[in-house]
Write a protein that holds these residues in place. Structure first.
Motif, PDB file in Angstrom:
ATOM      1  N   ALA A  59       0.810  -1.222   0.000  1.00 25.91           N
ATOM      2  CA  ALA A  59       0.000   0.000   0.000  1.00 25.91           C
ATOM      3  C   ALA A  59       0.843   1.272   0.000  1.00 25.91           C
ATOM      4  CB  ALA A  59      -0.961  -0.001   1.179  1.00 25.91           C
ATOM      5  N   ALA A  60       1.851   1.356   0.845  1.00 26.56           N
ATOM      6  CA  ALA A  60       2.689   2.559   0.915  1.00 26.56           C
ATOM      7  C   ALA A  60       3.480   2.757  -0.369  1.00 26.56           C
ATOM      8  CB  ALA A  60       3.625   2.480   2.119  1.00 26.56           C
ATOM      9  N   ASP A  61       3.970   1.662  -0.961  1.00 31.54           N
ATOM     10  CA  ASP A  61       4.709   1.771  -2.226  1.00 31.54           C
ATOM     11  C   ASP A  61       3.810   2.282  -3.346  1.00 31.54           C
ATOM     12  OD1 ASP A  61       7.069   0.822  -1.082  1.00 31.54           O
ATOM     13  OD2 ASP A  61       6.570  -1.264  -1.528  1.00 31.54           O
ATOM     14  N   VAL A  62       2.591   1.792  -3.388  1.00 31.44           N
ATOM     15  CA  VAL A  62       1.624   2.244  -4.403  1.00 31.44           C
ATOM     16  C   VAL A  62       1.301   3.713  -4.182  1.00 31.44           C
ATOM     17  CG1 VAL A  62      -0.775   2.000  -5.158  1.00 31.44           C
ATOM     18  CG2 VAL A  62       0.630  -0.037  -4.793  1.00 31.44           C
ATOM     19  N   TRP A  63       1.072   4.108  -2.951  1.00 31.49           N
ATOM     20  CA  TRP A  63       0.747   5.486  -2.612  1.00 31.49           C
ATOM     21  C   TRP A  63       1.875   6.434  -3.032  1.00 31.49           C
ATOM     22  CZ3 TRP A  63       1.943   8.936   1.711  1.00 31.49           C
ATOM     23  CH2 TRP A  63       0.997   9.940   1.890  1.00 31.49           C
ATOM     24  N   GLU A  64       3.132   6.025  -2.778  1.00 25.38           N
ATOM     25  CA  GLU A  64       4.289   6.839  -3.166  1.00 25.38           C
ATOM     26  C   GLU A  64       4.459   6.875  -4.688  1.00 25.38           C
ATOM     27  OE1 GLU A  64       7.603   5.306  -0.975  1.00 25.38           O
ATOM     28  OE2 GLU A  64       6.769   5.965   0.937  1.00 25.38           O
ATOM     29  N   LEU A  65       4.191   5.773  -5.366  1.00 23.14           N
ATOM     30  CA  LEU A  65       4.281   5.754  -6.831  1.00 23.14           C
ATOM     31  C   LEU A  65       3.300   6.748  -7.440  1.00 23.14           C
ATOM     32  CD1 LEU A  65       5.368   4.331  -9.452  1.00 23.14           C
ATOM     33  CD2 LEU A  65       3.370   2.841  -9.247  1.00 23.14           C
ATOM     34  N   ILE A  66       2.079   6.742  -6.978  1.00 27.57           N
ATOM     35  CA  ILE A  66       1.048   7.640  -7.507  1.00 27.57           C
ATOM     36  C   ILE A  66       1.410   9.097  -7.229  1.00 27.57           C
ATOM     37  CG2 ILE A  66      -1.372   8.324  -7.272  1.00 27.57           C
ATOM     38  CD1 ILE A  66      -1.955   5.312  -6.779  1.00 27.57           C
ATOM     39  N   ALA A  67       2.049   9.363  -6.098  1.00 26.64           N
ATOM     40  CA  ALA A  67       2.435  10.732  -5.740  1.00 26.64           C
ATOM     41  C   ALA A  67       3.432  11.332  -6.739  1.00 26.64           C
ATOM     42  CB  ALA A  67       3.030  10.756  -4.338  1.00 26.64           C
ATOM     43  N   LYS A  68       4.175  10.496  -7.443  1.00 26.92           N
ATOM     44  CA  LYS A  68       5.164  10.973  -8.412  1.00 26.92           C
ATOM     45  C   LYS A  68       4.532  11.548  -9.675  1.00 26.92           C
ATOM     46  CE  LYS A  68       8.650   7.636  -6.962  1.00 26.92           C
ATOM     47  NZ  LYS A  68       9.461   6.486  -7.383  1.00 26.92           N
ATOM     48  N   TYR A  69       3.250  11.296  -9.891  1.00 24.98           N
ATOM     49  CA  TYR A  69       2.571  11.704 -11.120  1.00 24.98           C
ATOM     50  C   TYR A  69       1.355  12.564 -10.771  1.00 24.98           C
ATOM     51  CZ  TYR A  69       5.618   8.059 -12.692  1.00 24.98           C
ATOM     52  OH  TYR A  69       6.741   7.301 -12.917  1.00 24.98           O
ATOM     53  N   PRO A  70       1.545  13.893 -10.741  1.00 26.61           N
ATOM     54  CA  PRO A  70       0.480  14.798 -10.296  1.00 26.61           C
ATOM     55  C   PRO A  70      -0.821  14.694 -11.095  1.00 26.61           C
ATOM     56  CG  PRO A  70       2.558  15.976 -10.555  1.00 26.61           C
ATOM     57  CD  PRO A  70       2.763  14.597 -11.077  1.00 26.61           C
ATOM     58  N   ARG A  71      -0.758  14.241 -12.320  1.00 22.95           N
ATOM     59  CA  ARG A  71      -1.987  14.112 -13.118  1.00 22.95           C
ATOM     60  C   ARG A  71      -2.922  13.020 -12.599  1.00 22.95           C
ATOM     61  NH1 ARG A  71      -0.264  14.658 -19.444  1.00 22.95           N
ATOM     62  NH2 ARG A  71       0.406  16.828 -19.344  1.00 22.95           N
ATOM     63  N   LEU A  72      -2.371  12.098 -11.859  1.00 15.64           N
ATOM     64  CA  LEU A  72      -3.189  11.016 -11.307  1.00 15.64           C
ATOM     65  C   LEU A  72      -3.887  11.490 -10.046  1.00 15.64           C
ATOM     66  CD1 LEU A  72      -0.747   7.992 -11.656  1.00 15.64           C
ATOM     67  CD2 LEU A  72      -2.632   8.614 -13.159  1.00 15.64           C
ATOM     68  N   GLY A  73      -5.084  11.028  -9.841  1.00 13.94           N
ATOM     69  CA  GLY A  73      -5.803  11.341  -8.607  1.00 13.94           C
ATOM     70  C   GLY A  73      -5.234  10.518  -7.473  1.00 13.94           C
ATOM     71  N   ARG A  74      -4.798  11.195  -6.441  1.00 17.41           N
ATOM     72  CA  ARG A  74      -4.187  10.486  -5.326  1.00 17.41           C
ATOM     73  C   ARG A  74      -5.223  10.186  -4.252  1.00 17.41           C
ATOM     74  NH1 ARG A  74       1.038  12.318  -1.784  1.00 17.41           N
ATOM     75  NH2 ARG A  74       1.616  10.223  -1.155  1.00 17.41           N
ATOM     76  N   ASN A  75      -5.316   8.934  -3.897  1.00 13.61           N
ATOM     77  CA  ASN A  75      -6.190   8.500  -2.812  1.00 13.61           C
ATOM     78  C   ASN A  75      -5.441   8.613  -1.487  1.00 13.61           C
ATOM     79  OD1 ASN A  75      -8.356   7.642  -4.504  1.00 13.61           O
ATOM     80  ND2 ASN A  75      -7.183   5.815  -5.005  1.00 13.61           N
ATOM     81  N   SER A  76      -6.141   8.389  -0.419  1.00 19.35           N
ATOM     82  CA  SER A  76      -5.481   8.341   0.880  1.00 19.35           C
ATOM     83  C   SER A  76      -4.696   7.033   0.986  1.00 19.35           C
ATOM     84  CB  SER A  76      -6.512   8.419   2.003  1.00 19.35           C
ATOM     85  OG  SER A  76      -7.299   7.236   2.006  1.00 19.35           O
TER      86      SER A  76
END
Length: 86
Positions: A29-46
């Motif tokens: 979960a934390a790795d996925v959350w950090e991966l998504i944070a690298k791409y601002p165009r993606l909607g980031r979940n909690s």
């Protein structure tokens, strides 16, 4: 990430580690959350939402790894239909 205006190519003599696809577990979960944070165009979940996707909804998600690092993520939510008891 390669932008739309960039071209990505790999020399022919370079071998990249294979990408493997698998079912996620709660430890991702934390790795996925950090991966998504690298791409601002993606909607980031909690982080909690990613934890739920990696655990309770893991059957509808796919994790991509290269050399042990998370490099891709596909998430989906499939509503479970319950039928009323007769």
């Amino acid at each position: 990430m390669v932008s739309d205006s960039q071209i990505f190519s790999v020399p022919r003599n370079v071998q990249l580690p294979r990408v493997t696809f698998r079912r996620p577990t709660d430890i991702h979960a934390a790795d996925v959350w950090e991966l998504i944070a690298k791409y601002p165009r993606l909607g980031r979940n909690s982080l909690y939402c990613e934890l739920l996707l990696c655990s309770d909804f893991a059957d509808t998600c796919v994790l991509a790894e290269r050399a042990g690092a998370v490099v891709g993520w596909l998430s989906a939510y499939r509503r479970r239909v319950t039928r009323p008891r007769a």
